[in-house]
Design a protein around this motif. Sequence first.
Motif, PDB file in Angstrom:
ATOM      1  N   ARG A  64       2.423   5.014  11.739  1.00 46.10           N
ATOM      2  CA  ARG A  64       1.493   4.179  10.967  1.00 46.10           C
ATOM      3  C   ARG A  64       0.065   4.529  11.373  1.00 46.10           C
ATOM      4  O   ARG A  64      -0.797   4.748  10.530  1.00 46.10           O
ATOM      5  CB  ARG A  64       1.775   2.700  11.185  1.00 46.10           C
ATOM      6  CG  ARG A  64       0.770   1.798  10.463  1.00 46.10           C
ATOM      7  CD  ARG A  64       1.094   0.317  10.601  1.00 46.10           C
ATOM      8  NE  ARG A  64       2.172  -0.004   9.676  1.00 46.10           N
ATOM      9  CZ  ARG A  64       3.417  -0.326  10.038  1.00 46.10           C
ATOM     10  NH1 ARG A  64       3.740  -0.392  11.320  1.00 46.10           N
ATOM     11  NH2 ARG A  64       4.330  -0.596   9.137  1.00 46.10           N
ATOM     12  N   TRP A  65      -0.186   4.590  12.678  1.00 47.43           N
ATOM     13  CA  TRP A  65      -1.527   4.950  13.154  1.00 47.43           C
ATOM     14  C   TRP A  65      -1.898   6.349  12.664  1.00 47.43           C
ATOM     15  O   TRP A  65      -3.004   6.571  12.189  1.00 47.43           O
ATOM     16  CB  TRP A  65      -1.572   4.894  14.686  1.00 47.43           C
ATOM     17  CG  TRP A  65      -2.913   5.304  15.199  1.00 47.43           C
ATOM     18  CD1 TRP A  65      -3.992   4.510  15.385  1.00 47.43           C
ATOM     19  CD2 TRP A  65      -3.318   6.629  15.543  1.00 47.43           C
ATOM     20  NE1 TRP A  65      -5.058   5.253  15.831  1.00 47.43           N
ATOM     21  CE2 TRP A  65      -4.670   6.573  15.941  1.00 47.43           C
ATOM     22  CE3 TRP A  65      -2.693   7.869  15.557  1.00 47.43           C
ATOM     23  CZ2 TRP A  65      -5.394   7.681  16.339  1.00 47.43           C
ATOM     24  CZ3 TRP A  65      -3.406   8.981  15.957  1.00 47.43           C
ATOM     25  CH2 TRP A  65      -4.741   8.882  16.348  1.00 47.43           C
ATOM     26  N   TRP A  66      -0.950   7.280  12.763  1.00 46.71           N
ATOM     27  CA  TRP A  66      -1.204   8.663  12.375  1.00 46.71           C
ATOM     28  C   TRP A  66      -1.605   8.746  10.902  1.00 46.71           C
ATOM     29  O   TRP A  66      -2.569   9.428  10.542  1.00 46.71           O
ATOM     30  CB  TRP A  66       0.059   9.483  12.660  1.00 46.71           C
ATOM     31  CG  TRP A  66      -0.036  10.938  12.387  1.00 46.71           C
ATOM     32  CD1 TRP A  66      -0.541  11.902  13.219  1.00 46.71           C
ATOM     33  CD2 TRP A  66       0.406  11.619  11.208  1.00 46.71           C
ATOM     34  NE1 TRP A  66      -0.443  13.129  12.622  1.00 46.71           N
ATOM     35  CE2 TRP A  66       0.136  12.987  11.389  1.00 46.71           C
ATOM     36  CE3 TRP A  66       0.993  11.204  10.020  1.00 46.71           C
ATOM     37  CZ2 TRP A  66       0.428  13.942  10.430  1.00 46.71           C
ATOM     38  CZ3 TRP A  66       1.294  12.152   9.059  1.00 46.71           C
ATOM     39  CH2 TRP A  66       1.015  13.501   9.264  1.00 46.71           C
ATOM     40  N   VAL A  67      -0.880   8.032  10.029  1.00 52.77           N
ATOM     41  CA  VAL A  67      -1.180   8.093   8.587  1.00 52.77           C
ATOM     42  C   VAL A  67      -2.459   7.328   8.263  1.00 52.77           C
ATOM     43  O   VAL A  67      -3.171   7.689   7.334  1.00 52.77           O
ATOM     44  CB  VAL A  67       0.008   7.577   7.744  1.00 52.77           C
ATOM     45  CG1 VAL A  67      -0.320   7.563   6.271  1.00 52.77           C
ATOM     46  CG2 VAL A  67       1.233   8.441   7.976  1.00 52.77           C
ATOM     47  N   GLU A  68      -2.758   6.301   9.026  1.00 52.87           N
ATOM     48  CA  GLU A  68      -4.043   5.617   8.811  1.00 52.87           C
ATOM     49  C   GLU A  68      -5.202   6.572   9.080  1.00 52.87           C
ATOM     50  O   GLU A  68      -6.225   6.519   8.409  1.00 52.87           O
ATOM     51  CB  GLU A  68      -4.153   4.388   9.719  1.00 52.87           C
ATOM     52  CG  GLU A  68      -3.284   3.237   9.257  1.00 52.87           C
ATOM     53  CD  GLU A  68      -3.217   2.105  10.267  1.00 52.87           C
ATOM     54  OE1 GLU A  68      -3.658   2.286  11.441  1.00 52.87           O
ATOM     55  OE2 GLU A  68      -2.702   1.040   9.903  1.00 52.87           O
ATOM     56  N   GLN A  69      -5.027   7.477  10.040  1.00 54.11           N
ATOM     57  CA  GLN A  69      -6.063   8.457  10.358  1.00 54.11           C
ATOM     58  C   GLN A  69      -6.110   9.592   9.334  1.00 54.11           C
ATOM     59  O   GLN A  69      -7.160  10.181   9.092  1.00 54.11           O
ATOM     60  CB  GLN A  69      -5.840   9.054  11.756  1.00 54.11           C
ATOM     61  CG  GLN A  69      -5.742   8.039  12.863  1.00 54.11           C
ATOM     62  CD  GLN A  69      -6.893   7.061  12.872  1.00 54.11           C
ATOM     63  OE1 GLN A  69      -8.050   7.450  12.903  1.00 54.11           O
ATOM     64  NE2 GLN A  69      -6.588   5.775  12.823  1.00 54.11           N
ATOM     65  N   TRP A  70      -4.945   9.916   8.748  1.00 49.95           N
ATOM     66  CA  TRP A  70      -4.847  11.020   7.798  1.00 49.95           C
ATOM     67  C   TRP A  70      -3.980  10.582   6.608  1.00 49.95           C
ATOM     68  O   TRP A  70      -2.793  10.900   6.539  1.00 49.95           O
ATOM     69  CB  TRP A  70      -4.253  12.260   8.482  1.00 49.95           C
ATOM     70  CG  TRP A  70      -4.257  13.478   7.643  1.00 49.95           C
ATOM     71  CD1 TRP A  70      -5.261  13.937   6.832  1.00 49.95           C
ATOM     72  CD2 TRP A  70      -3.197  14.424   7.498  1.00 49.95           C
ATOM     73  NE1 TRP A  70      -4.881  15.097   6.200  1.00 49.95           N
ATOM     74  CE2 TRP A  70      -3.615  15.422   6.595  1.00 49.95           C
ATOM     75  CE3 TRP A  70      -1.920  14.520   8.052  1.00 49.95           C
ATOM     76  CZ2 TRP A  70      -2.820  16.495   6.239  1.00 49.95           C
ATOM     77  CZ3 TRP A  70      -1.124  15.590   7.691  1.00 49.95           C
ATOM     78  CH2 TRP A  70      -1.583  16.571   6.803  1.00 49.95           C
ATOM     79  N   PRO A  71      -4.545   9.823   5.672  1.00 49.95           N
ATOM     80  CA  PRO A  71      -3.772   9.286   4.548  1.00 49.95           C
ATOM     81  C   PRO A  71      -3.052  10.349   3.717  1.00 49.95           C
ATOM     82  O   PRO A  71      -1.986  10.073   3.164  1.00 49.95           O
ATOM     83  CB  PRO A  71      -4.816   8.540   3.709  1.00 49.95           C
ATOM     84  CG  PRO A  71      -5.896   8.191   4.680  1.00 49.95           C
ATOM     85  CD  PRO A  71      -5.920   9.331   5.668  1.00 49.95           C
TER      86      PRO A  71
ATOM     87  N   LEU B  94       0.659   3.651   1.969  1.00 46.75           N
ATOM     88  CA  LEU B  94       0.987   3.910   3.375  1.00 46.75           C
ATOM     89  C   LEU B  94       2.242   3.147   3.776  1.00 46.75           C
ATOM     90  O   LEU B  94       3.169   3.723   4.339  1.00 46.75           O
ATOM     91  CB  LEU B  94      -0.174   3.495   4.277  1.00 46.75           C
ATOM     92  CG  LEU B  94       0.173   3.427   5.755  1.00 46.75           C
ATOM     93  CD1 LEU B  94      -0.659   4.407   6.548  1.00 46.75           C
ATOM     94  CD2 LEU B  94      -0.044   2.023   6.271  1.00 46.75           C
ATOM     95  N   GLU B  95       2.298   1.857   3.450  1.00 44.32           N
ATOM     96  CA  GLU B  95       3.465   1.058   3.795  1.00 44.32           C
ATOM     97  C   GLU B  95       4.701   1.512   3.036  1.00 44.32           C
ATOM     98  O   GLU B  95       5.801   1.519   3.575  1.00 44.32           O
ATOM     99  CB  GLU B  95       3.199  -0.434   3.554  1.00 44.32           C
ATOM    100  CG  GLU B  95       2.251  -1.053   4.552  1.00 44.32           C
ATOM    101  CD  GLU B  95       2.733  -0.958   5.994  1.00 44.32           C
ATOM    102  OE1 GLU B  95       3.935  -1.164   6.266  1.00 44.32           O
ATOM    103  OE2 GLU B  95       1.903  -0.677   6.875  1.00 44.32           O
TER     104      GLU B  95
ATOM    105  N   ALA C  31       0.824  11.061   4.265  1.00 45.64           N
ATOM    106  CA  ALA C  31       1.877  10.076   3.994  1.00 45.64           C
ATOM    107  C   ALA C  31       3.167  10.734   3.528  1.00 45.64           C
ATOM    108  O   ALA C  31       4.256  10.288   3.879  1.00 45.64           O
ATOM    109  CB  ALA C  31       1.395   9.048   2.968  1.00 45.64           C
TER     110      ALA C  31
ATOM    111  N   SER D 167       0.830  -1.201   0.000  1.00 48.92           N
ATOM    112  CA  SER D 167       0.000   0.000   0.000  1.00 48.92           C
ATOM    113  C   SER D 167       0.868   1.256   0.000  1.00 48.92           C
ATOM    114  O   SER D 167       2.021   1.227   0.457  1.00 48.92           O
ATOM    115  CB  SER D 167      -0.905   0.007   1.235  1.00 48.92           C
ATOM    116  OG  SER D 167      -0.127   0.250   2.395  1.00 48.92           O
TER     117      SER D 167
END
Length: 155
Positions: free
Chosen positions: A72-79, A35-36, A82, A33
């Motif tokens: 990781r949590w932060w970017v999951e909340q605000w893609p 994100l990753e 990234a 992804s």
Amino acid sequence: MNPIGDPIGDPIGDPTDDPIGDPTDGPGGGPVSPLEQALHAARARVLADLAAREVADADVVSLVEESVVQRRWWVEQWPDGAEYVAGLVAQDVQDGLLERHGRWPLCPVCGSGDPHALEVEPELGPDPHWVCHQAGVKVASVGLLGTASGGTPPS
């Protein structure tokens, strides 16, 4: 086997010899992804800077890993954030090192006066870089601290 020991016979470093595979492949060969990809790139950039300044000990690498988990949590909340992860991980590690070991990275530009740390700019933005505020120069992009020389005026 060729003379330098490569069983395939290709030059060492040939991408066809890469046992890891395509960096965009995830577990099982599927795509990674965005994100990753951003987290892996941030980790690699900060580790490169730590290695360039010879402070990539196990406890310091653990700081990087802790930051990546939190981000990781932060970017999951605000893609959309990234592209900011590398600068944030660099700042997290810098803060953690200050508490445990002292200022990092020390400015390679200023040859006199008290030793001082570089700062990440922008604090929240793309293309993070290390800046010396005393000299008013951009020293290097995050991940390229090993190539730092006299610095350039920030743009």
